[in-house]
Motif scaffolding. Structure first.
Motif, mmCIF file in Angstrom:
data_model
loop_
_atom_site.group_PDB
_atom_site.id
_atom_site.type_symbol
_atom_site.label_atom_id
_atom_site.label_comp_id
_atom_site.label_asym_id
_atom_site.label_seq_id
_atom_site.Cartn_x
_atom_site.Cartn_y
_atom_site.Cartn_z
ATOM 1 N N GLY A 1 0.823 -1.337 -0.034
ATOM 2 C CA GLY A 1 0.050 -0.064 0.009
ATOM 3 C C GLY A 1 0.662 1.288 -0.120
ATOM 4 N N ALA A 2 1.988 1.217 0.646
ATOM 5 C CA ALA A 2 2.917 2.469 0.928
ATOM 6 C C ALA A 2 3.440 2.424 -0.584
ATOM 7 C CB ALA A 2 4.020 2.216 2.094
ATOM 8 N N ALA A 3 3.779 1.572 -1.120
ATOM 9 C CA ALA A 3 4.569 1.635 -2.388
ATOM 10 C C ALA A 3 3.639 2.274 -3.410
ATOM 11 C CB ALA A 3 5.116 0.259 -2.884
ATOM 12 N N LEU A 4 2.267 1.662 -3.381
ATOM 13 C CA LEU A 4 1.328 2.166 -4.241
ATOM 14 C C LEU A 4 1.028 3.651 -4.075
ATOM 15 C CD1 LEU A 4 -1.158 1.575 -6.204
ATOM 16 C CD2 LEU A 4 -2.706 1.235 -4.078
ATOM 17 N N VAL A 5 0.842 4.083 -2.828
ATOM 18 C CA VAL A 5 0.639 5.696 -2.624
ATOM 19 C C VAL A 5 1.893 6.371 -3.085
ATOM 20 C CG1 VAL A 5 0.570 7.402 -0.713
ATOM 21 C CG2 VAL A 5 -0.680 5.124 -0.512
ATOM 22 N N ARG A 6 3.189 6.018 -3.004
ATOM 23 C CA ARG A 6 4.307 6.536 -3.436
ATOM 24 C C ARG A 6 4.203 6.580 -5.039
ATOM 25 N NH1 ARG A 6 7.569 3.881 -0.023
ATOM 26 N NH2 ARG A 6 7.596 2.288 -1.331
ATOM 27 N N LEU B 1 0.903 11.626 -9.935
ATOM 28 C CA LEU B 1 0.309 12.912 -9.811
ATOM 29 C C LEU B 1 1.283 14.062 -10.286
ATOM 30 C CD1 LEU B 1 -2.198 14.334 -9.292
ATOM 31 C CD2 LEU B 1 -1.705 14.258 -6.901
ATOM 32 N N GLU B 2 2.477 13.936 -9.587
ATOM 33 C CA GLU B 2 3.591 15.194 -9.857
ATOM 34 C C GLU B 2 3.725 14.968 -11.526
ATOM 35 O OE1 GLU B 2 6.875 14.374 -7.754
ATOM 36 O OE2 GLU B 2 5.998 14.865 -5.883
ATOM 37 N N THR C 1 0.578 18.980 -17.331
ATOM 38 C CA THR C 1 -0.776 19.638 -17.836
ATOM 39 C C THR C 1 -0.488 21.352 -17.364
ATOM 40 O OG1 THR C 1 -1.730 19.296 -15.640
ATOM 41 C CG2 THR C 1 -2.213 17.833 -17.689
ATOM 42 N N GLY C 2 0.611 21.792 -17.020
ATOM 43 C CA GLY C 2 0.774 22.906 -16.607
ATOM 44 C C GLY C 2 0.793 23.819 -18.078
#
Length: 126
Positions: A32-37, A43-44, A50-51
């Motif tokens: 789960g921690a790897a997935l969140v990372r 997202l970054e 998309t800037g």
């Protein structure tokens, strides 16, 4: 078998079950921690891509030019059907050559970064 042996057996079974559950929980927590990372990194990248630079305009209002040159003008859909075939062939071949050179540059940079030997053909010495 004495009565206390049954207690030892059940305590051992309970301890093994608890150990398996704890190891499973630890495994799931790490995944789960790897997935969140990974989601944070994705997202970054999405926010960077998309800037305002992706719209063809830099942050200061000037037209942006990327590494692979200015963006091709967006024609109307199906515009290539009525375009000059020789011009379309030239554009295709130019793009193919740019992509080939970009792949070669990435390969040379990757090998240099890893300390690997370079191909003479990649360096243009062949």
């Amino acid at each position: 078998m004495p009565w206390w042996s049954w207690i030892l057996i059940w305590v051992a079974l309970g301890a093994c079950a608890l150990a398996v559950l704890l190891l499973g929980a630890l495994y799931l927590f790490r995944k789960g921690a790897a997935l969140v990372r990974g989601a944070g990194e994705a997202l970054e990248q999405v926010t960077v891509r998309t800037g305002p630079e992706m719209a063809g305009v830099a942050a200061d209002g000037a037209p942006s030019v990327h590494d692979d040159g200015p963006a091709a003008p967006a024609g109307r859909p199906g515009g290539a059907v009525f375009a000059d075939p020789a011009r379309m062939r030239r554009e295709y071949e130019d793009g193919r050559e740019r992509r080939r050179l970009a792949r070669r540059d990435r390969r040379v940079a990757r090998r240099r970064e890893r300390g690997q030997m370079q191909s003479l053909r990649d360096l243009g010495l062949n």
